[in-house]
Enzyme design. Structure first.
Site, PDB file in Angstrom:
ATOM      1  N   GLY A 137     -58.758 -37.473 -57.896  1.00  0.00           N
ATOM      2  CA  GLY A 137     -57.827 -37.175 -58.977  1.00  0.00           C
ATOM      3  C   GLY A 137     -56.589 -36.471 -58.446  1.00  0.00           C
ATOM      4  O   GLY A 137     -55.673 -37.092 -57.908  1.00  0.00           O
ATOM      5  N   GLY A 138     -56.582 -35.145 -58.549  1.00  0.00           N
ATOM      6  CA  GLY A 138     -55.404 -34.348 -58.199  1.00  0.00           C
ATOM      7  C   GLY A 138     -54.808 -34.677 -56.838  1.00  0.00           C
ATOM      8  O   GLY A 138     -53.583 -34.850 -56.713  1.00  0.00           O
ATOM      9  N   ASN A 188     -57.183 -41.953 -58.879  1.00  0.00           N
ATOM     10  CA  ASN A 188     -57.045 -41.989 -60.336  1.00  0.00           C
ATOM     11  C   ASN A 188     -55.907 -41.038 -60.714  1.00  0.00           C
ATOM     12  O   ASN A 188     -56.068 -39.824 -60.637  1.00  0.00           O
ATOM     13  CB  ASN A 188     -58.372 -41.551 -60.972  1.00  0.00           C
ATOM     14  CG  ASN A 188     -58.289 -41.448 -62.477  1.00  0.00           C
ATOM     15  OD1 ASN A 188     -57.289 -41.834 -63.082  1.00  0.00           O
ATOM     16  ND2 ASN A 188     -59.346 -40.919 -63.089  1.00  0.00           N
ATOM     17  N   TRP A 189     -54.797 -41.623 -61.114  1.00  0.00           N
ATOM     18  CA  TRP A 189     -53.606 -40.800 -61.397  1.00  0.00           C
ATOM     19  C   TRP A 189     -53.659 -40.156 -62.782  1.00  0.00           C
ATOM     20  O   TRP A 189     -52.771 -39.383 -63.134  1.00  0.00           O
ATOM     21  CB  TRP A 189     -52.329 -41.641 -61.265  1.00  0.00           C
ATOM     22  CG  TRP A 189     -52.046 -42.095 -59.856  1.00  0.00           C
ATOM     23  CD1 TRP A 189     -52.744 -41.772 -58.725  1.00  0.00           C
ATOM     24  CD2 TRP A 189     -50.980 -42.960 -59.420  1.00  0.00           C
ATOM     25  NE1 TRP A 189     -52.181 -42.376 -57.618  1.00  0.00           N
ATOM     26  CE2 TRP A 189     -51.094 -43.112 -58.022  1.00  0.00           C
ATOM     27  CE3 TRP A 189     -49.946 -43.617 -60.084  1.00  0.00           C
ATOM     28  CZ2 TRP A 189     -50.212 -43.895 -57.271  1.00  0.00           C
ATOM     29  CZ3 TRP A 189     -49.060 -44.398 -59.345  1.00  0.00           C
ATOM     30  CH2 TRP A 189     -49.198 -44.531 -57.957  1.00  0.00           C
ATOM     31  N   GLU A 221     -63.735 -38.076 -68.711  1.00  0.00           N
ATOM     32  CA  GLU A 221     -62.704 -37.677 -69.691  1.00  0.00           C
ATOM     33  C   GLU A 221     -62.665 -38.647 -70.864  1.00  0.00           C
ATOM     34  O   GLU A 221     -62.351 -38.251 -71.990  1.00  0.00           O
ATOM     35  CB  GLU A 221     -61.337 -37.560 -68.984  1.00  0.00           C
ATOM     36  CG  GLU A 221     -61.318 -36.326 -68.082  1.00  0.00           C
ATOM     37  CD  GLU A 221     -60.451 -36.439 -66.834  1.00  0.00           C
ATOM     38  OE1 GLU A 221     -59.621 -37.353 -66.751  1.00  0.00           O
ATOM     39  OE2 GLU A 221     -60.640 -35.591 -65.932  1.00  0.00           O
TER      40      GLU A 221
END
Ligand code: 13P
Length: 248
Positions: free
Chosen positions: A230-231, A9-10, A96
């Site tokens: 994510g990161g 997930n960018w 989010e």
């Protein structure tokens, strides 16, 4: 046997240049076929990513979509538009989105119906806050998120669930493999009673500060079928390490 899925997930990161570089490095490094790999750029980079991934074993998805089919909904993107581009996956109910866009389980359920209707594959995110965990409500919160999202859906055969404890997202804190396994087993239990879901065939991903150094221990757990990253998904080397851990 559930085939592992490693999804990146960018979030709101990237430029045309960085997307080209990151996907070039990933495509060169993803040789294995034992793991499904998907990336989730921003809407504006999806078409570029799909073009770059043509012929490679990396699928492209969206981070969200509208529950509406079309109309006067400024800023929204419909599931059918994603389908039209060649998207295969859609993330729904990310914490989010729940936190910053007040997404309710009811809204997530209507988005899920739109995604399923288009034949796209949904990754439905669930997870508790630190406060909810510390007050002993984690399993109940997650069970109610699952129930709220999956209720009255037509066909959930391609469903993927991502358990992402809010306190572990972007914090460097990861649920221990045991904590994650306990929740994943509880989620699988919830799926057993959901209509149209084959619990044992449904992949449940873990998300929250997954890195090359902790991925293998997480993937050893019987109910952890991959990761939503994510990161570390923004760094080709780090993401490939996680993919390789899932292939073991
Ligand atoms: P991090 O891997 O950066 O903690 O993010 C997890 C996540 O939110 C993926 O959807």
């Amino acid at each position: 046997m559930r085939r592992p899925l490693v999804a990146g997930n960018w979030k709101m990161h990237g430029s045309c240049t960085s997307v080209e570089r990151l996907l070039g490095d990933l495509i060169a490094g993803v040789a294995e076929q034992q793991v499904d790999v998907a990336v989730f750029p921003t809407y504006v980079h999806i078409a570029q990513a799909i073009g770059l991934c043509t012929g490679a074993s990396i699928a492209v998805g969206a981070q969200d979509c509208s529950c509406k089919a079309s109309g006067a909904f400024t800023g929204e993107v419909a599931a059918q538009m994603l389908c039209d581009l060649g998207c295969q996956w859609v993330i729904l109910g990310h914490s989010e989105r729940r936190q910053y866009h007040s997404e309710s389980d009811e809204l997530i359920a209507s988005k899920l119906a739109a995604v399923v209707e288009q034949g796209l594959r949904p990754i439905v995110c669930v997870g508790e806050t630190l406060e909810q965990r510390e007050s002993g409500q984690a399993e109940a919160v997650v069970a109610s998120q699952i129930d709220g999202a999956l209720r009255e859906q037509a066909d959930l055969s391609g469903l993927v669930i991502a358990y992402e404890p809010v306190w572990a997202i972007g914090t460097g804190l990861t649920a221990s493999p045991e904590q994650a396994q306990d929740m994943h087993a509880s989620i699988r239990g919830c799926l057993e009673t959901a209509d149209g879901v084959e619990s044992n065939a449904t992949r449940i991903l873990y998300g929250g500060s997954v890195k090359g150094s902790n991925a293998a221990d997480l993937f050893e757990q019987p109910d952890i079928d991959g990761a939503l990253v994510g990161g570390a998904a923004l760094d080709a080397g780090a993401f490939l390490e996680i993919i390789n851990a899932a292939a073991q």
